[in-house]
Enzyme design. Structure first.
Site, PDB file in Angstrom:
ATOM      1  N   ARG A 164      -6.711   0.891  11.955  1.00  0.00           N
ATOM      2  CA  ARG A 164      -7.012   0.363  10.617  1.00  0.00           C
ATOM      3  C   ARG A 164      -6.110  -0.823  10.315  1.00  0.00           C
ATOM      4  O   ARG A 164      -4.883  -0.679  10.257  1.00  0.00           O
ATOM      5  CB  ARG A 164      -6.808   1.459   9.556  1.00  0.00           C
ATOM      6  CG  ARG A 164      -8.002   2.379   9.428  1.00  0.00           C
ATOM      7  CD  ARG A 164      -7.774   3.482   8.415  1.00  0.00           C
ATOM      8  NE  ARG A 164      -7.484   3.015   7.062  1.00  0.00           N
ATOM      9  CZ  ARG A 164      -7.396   3.804   6.015  1.00  0.00           C
ATOM     10  NH1 ARG A 164      -7.605   5.108   6.161  1.00  0.00           N
ATOM     11  NH2 ARG A 164      -7.103   3.321   4.822  1.00  0.00           N
ATOM     12  N   ARG A 208       0.611  -4.495  -0.773  1.00  0.00           N
ATOM     13  CA  ARG A 208      -0.452  -4.958  -1.667  1.00  0.00           C
ATOM     14  C   ARG A 208      -1.347  -3.793  -2.103  1.00  0.00           C
ATOM     15  O   ARG A 208      -1.783  -3.723  -3.243  1.00  0.00           O
ATOM     16  CB  ARG A 208      -1.299  -6.045  -1.007  1.00  0.00           C
ATOM     17  CG  ARG A 208      -2.226  -6.672  -2.039  1.00  0.00           C
ATOM     18  CD  ARG A 208      -3.110  -7.751  -1.490  1.00  0.00           C
ATOM     19  NE  ARG A 208      -2.405  -8.924  -1.051  1.00  0.00           N
ATOM     20  CZ  ARG A 208      -2.846  -9.715  -0.066  1.00  0.00           C
ATOM     21  NH1 ARG A 208      -3.973  -9.431   0.536  1.00  0.00           N
ATOM     22  NH2 ARG A 208      -2.179 -10.765   0.295  1.00  0.00           N
ATOM     23  N   ARG A 235     -11.140   4.892  -8.701  1.00  0.00           N
ATOM     24  CA  ARG A 235      -9.923   4.100  -8.501  1.00  0.00           C
ATOM     25  C   ARG A 235      -9.704   3.098  -9.623  1.00  0.00           C
ATOM     26  O   ARG A 235      -8.716   2.360  -9.599  1.00  0.00           O
ATOM     27  CB  ARG A 235     -10.026   3.341  -7.188  1.00  0.00           C
ATOM     28  CG  ARG A 235      -9.194   3.992  -6.069  1.00  0.00           C
ATOM     29  CD  ARG A 235      -9.414   3.184  -4.810  1.00  0.00           C
ATOM     30  NE  ARG A 235      -8.396   3.295  -3.821  1.00  0.00           N
ATOM     31  CZ  ARG A 235      -8.460   4.103  -2.766  1.00  0.00           C
ATOM     32  NH1 ARG A 235      -9.439   4.947  -2.618  1.00  0.00           N
ATOM     33  NH2 ARG A 235      -7.510   4.075  -1.861  1.00  0.00           N
ATOM     34  N   LYS A 273      -4.562  12.404   0.253  1.00  0.00           N
ATOM     35  CA  LYS A 273      -5.841  12.827  -0.341  1.00  0.00           C
ATOM     36  C   LYS A 273      -6.823  13.251   0.759  1.00  0.00           C
ATOM     37  O   LYS A 273      -7.421  14.317   0.672  1.00  0.00           O
ATOM     38  CB  LYS A 273      -6.466  11.675  -1.161  1.00  0.00           C
ATOM     39  CG  LYS A 273      -5.552  11.149  -2.273  1.00  0.00           C
ATOM     40  CD  LYS A 273      -6.168   9.996  -3.038  1.00  0.00           C
ATOM     41  CE  LYS A 273      -6.369   8.725  -2.235  1.00  0.00           C
ATOM     42  NZ  LYS A 273      -5.141   7.945  -1.978  1.00  0.00           N
ATOM     43  N   ARG A 309       0.574   5.991  10.841  1.00  0.00           N
ATOM     44  CA  ARG A 309      -0.851   6.131  11.149  1.00  0.00           C
ATOM     45  C   ARG A 309      -1.394   4.835  11.768  1.00  0.00           C
ATOM     46  O   ARG A 309      -2.242   4.873  12.651  1.00  0.00           O
ATOM     47  CB  ARG A 309      -1.634   6.481   9.879  1.00  0.00           C
ATOM     48  CG  ARG A 309      -3.122   6.709  10.162  1.00  0.00           C
ATOM     49  CD  ARG A 309      -3.872   7.269   8.981  1.00  0.00           C
ATOM     50  NE  ARG A 309      -3.928   6.321   7.880  1.00  0.00           N
ATOM     51  CZ  ARG A 309      -4.493   6.572   6.705  1.00  0.00           C
ATOM     52  NH1 ARG A 309      -5.030   7.759   6.483  1.00  0.00           N
ATOM     53  NH2 ARG A 309      -4.497   5.668   5.759  1.00  0.00           N
TER      54      ARG A 309
END
Ligand code: B4P
Length: 190
Positions: A134, A145, A89, A14, A128
């Site tokens: 992150r 999860r 979401r 996205k 990534r």
């Protein structure tokens, strides 16, 4: 106005596709993930609360993200349109977005869903995670999860837009440019 919802599981692309779309269609990019990460970077109270949930792969409460989007819509009154990336979401977020846009005399033009299987998502996010810093990309259990949160809470949002005849699905596996072309073909039908 072109108001596009870009939809898909974590790591579907996205954010990646949004970059090309905002350039081509001159849209304002509203990524709730990016806004939350900037709150974290600025050490705000909202950011500190959000970080606890995001690091565990959990969604941030609806009222928090709805408030953020409302502020951004107000701050961009002259926009040609918006690309909603990672929002809505949950069905509650989708309902709130419809109401916010209605109050501004506009509506969602369509939702484009990027379809990518779980194995490919795991692969992309772990890759990534090697250099993104992150926490939610670094651990296979956290990624699982996030995918579960998506299946439980986010996947039903597709039905919300299907009921309005605004849902379009695209294969999100393949090279980034050809996926972008497929998205543009769908937008041409709006
Ligand atoms: P987000 O920041 O929205 O991010 P995302 O789900 O990780 O990913 P996206 O699909 O944008 O992936 P990308 O293009 O980057 O969410 C993070 C967290 O924020 C959530 O878990 C949640 O806690 C919180 N949050 C955000 N919005 C919320 C909301 N509305 N409500 C509640 N909580 C919210 O791509 C991923 C990787 O794949 C990249 O490395 C990219 O280079 C690669 N890639 C992309 N396209 C590819 C392709 N075609 N082939 C190969 N690799 C590709």
């Amino acid at each position: 106005m072109l108001n596009l919802v870009l939809f898909g599981p974590p790591g579907a692309g996205k954010g990646t596709q949004s970059q090309s779309l905002i350039e081509k269609y001159q849209l304002v990019h509203l990524s709730t993930g990016d806004i939350l990460r900037s709150e974290i970077a600025n050490g705000t109270e909202l950011g500190l609360e959000a970080k606890k949930l995001m690091d565990q792969g959990l969604l941030v409460p609806d009222e928090v993200v709805i408030g953020m989007i409302s502020n951004k819509l107000d701050a961009n009154k002259d926009a040609k349109g918006f690309i909603f990336d990672g929002f809505p979401r949950t069905v509650a977020q989708a309902e709130a977005l419809d109401m916010l846009l209605k109050s501004k005399g506009t509506a969602i033009s369509g939702m484009i869903a990027l379809e990518v299987n779980d194995e490919e998502l795991q692969k992309r996010l772990l890759l990534r995670g090697k250099d993104s810093g992150r926490a939610d990309d670094a651990d296979p259990e956290i990624i699982k999860r996030r995918i579960k949160e998506y299946n439980d809470k986010t996947a039903p949002v597709a039905g919300f837009y299907k009921d309005q005849d605004k849902f379009y699905s695209i294969n999100g596996i393949g090279n980034i440019e050809s996926i972008f072309e497929s998205i543009c073909e769908v937008i041409a039908k709006f």
